[in-house]
Design a protein around this motif. Sequence first.
Motif, PDB file in Angstrom:
ATOM      1  N   LYS A  15       0.806  -1.227   0.000  1.00  0.00           N
ATOM      2  CA  LYS A  15       0.000   0.000   0.000  1.00  0.00           C
ATOM      3  C   LYS A  15       0.837   1.274   0.000  1.00  0.00           C
ATOM      4  O   LYS A  15       0.336   2.350  -0.297  1.00  0.00           O
ATOM      5  CB  LYS A  15      -0.999  -0.006   1.152  1.00  0.00           C
ATOM      6  CG  LYS A  15      -0.397   0.090   2.525  1.00  0.00           C
ATOM      7  CD  LYS A  15      -1.471   0.082   3.586  1.00  0.00           C
ATOM      8  CE  LYS A  15      -0.839   0.308   4.951  1.00  0.00           C
ATOM      9  NZ  LYS A  15      -1.837   0.444   5.980  1.00  0.00           N
ATOM     10  N   LYS A  16       2.121   1.154   0.301  1.00  0.00           N
ATOM     11  CA  LYS A  16       3.024   2.318   0.274  1.00  0.00           C
ATOM     12  C   LYS A  16       3.777   2.413  -1.053  1.00  0.00           C
ATOM     13  O   LYS A  16       4.587   3.309  -1.246  1.00  0.00           O
ATOM     14  CB  LYS A  16       4.037   2.256   1.427  1.00  0.00           C
ATOM     15  CG  LYS A  16       3.409   2.243   2.810  1.00  0.00           C
ATOM     16  CD  LYS A  16       2.755   3.562   3.125  1.00  0.00           C
ATOM     17  CE  LYS A  16       2.236   3.565   4.550  1.00  0.00           C
ATOM     18  NZ  LYS A  16       1.255   4.600   4.790  1.00  0.00           N
ATOM     19  N   ASP A  66      -4.350   3.999   1.317  1.00  0.00           N
ATOM     20  CA  ASP A  66      -4.569   4.191   2.756  1.00  0.00           C
ATOM     21  C   ASP A  66      -6.055   4.189   3.099  1.00  0.00           C
ATOM     22  O   ASP A  66      -6.469   3.616   4.109  1.00  0.00           O
ATOM     23  CB  ASP A  66      -3.909   5.487   3.244  1.00  0.00           C
ATOM     24  CG  ASP A  66      -2.400   5.346   3.382  1.00  0.00           C
ATOM     25  OD1 ASP A  66      -1.904   4.209   3.545  1.00  0.00           O
ATOM     26  OD2 ASP A  66      -1.705   6.380   3.325  1.00  0.00           O
TER      27      ASP A  66
END
Length: 168
Positions: free
Chosen positions: A15-16, A81
Amino acid sequence: MASATAFYDFKPKDKKGAEYPLDQYKGKVVLIVNTASKCGFTPQFEGLEKLYKELHTTHPDFTILGFPCNQFGSQDPGTNDEIATFCQVNYGVSFPVLGKTEVNGDKAEPLYEWLKKEKPGLLGMKRIKWNFEKFLVGRDGTVKARWASTTKPESLRPEIEKALAEKV
């Protein structure tokens, strides 16, 4: 990563946006699901989490990997996020939810290209039809099963337990 030919060779994005090497799952059983936050099948997160908690408790070598996808009816429009927060707050999801992923087309995640090639759908179809299609990868890194979006997570348990019982 066009040169990847085995499950453990792939490194989808988390997710980053960082690489998430799948070689950390060597010898483990992995259920892969393309997910969406605003889909009629979204409540399957509840069943997936229940399955994960029940099986992971007795089999720490089992995991589920969620791959958010916005390709079907734009049903996962949020940021990585926002999606992770939605899954955690609404369904208590504790299994890894990776970065937003395309599963079909020119920009499809190489892992999904491989999964579709290894286990084509109905009539040999090499595309994902909708959100919440599921693939089971065994301890040996091969695709053991594929299920349609309509297949409820709780019905996967016997096939997952069979894969967990296999030795490498």
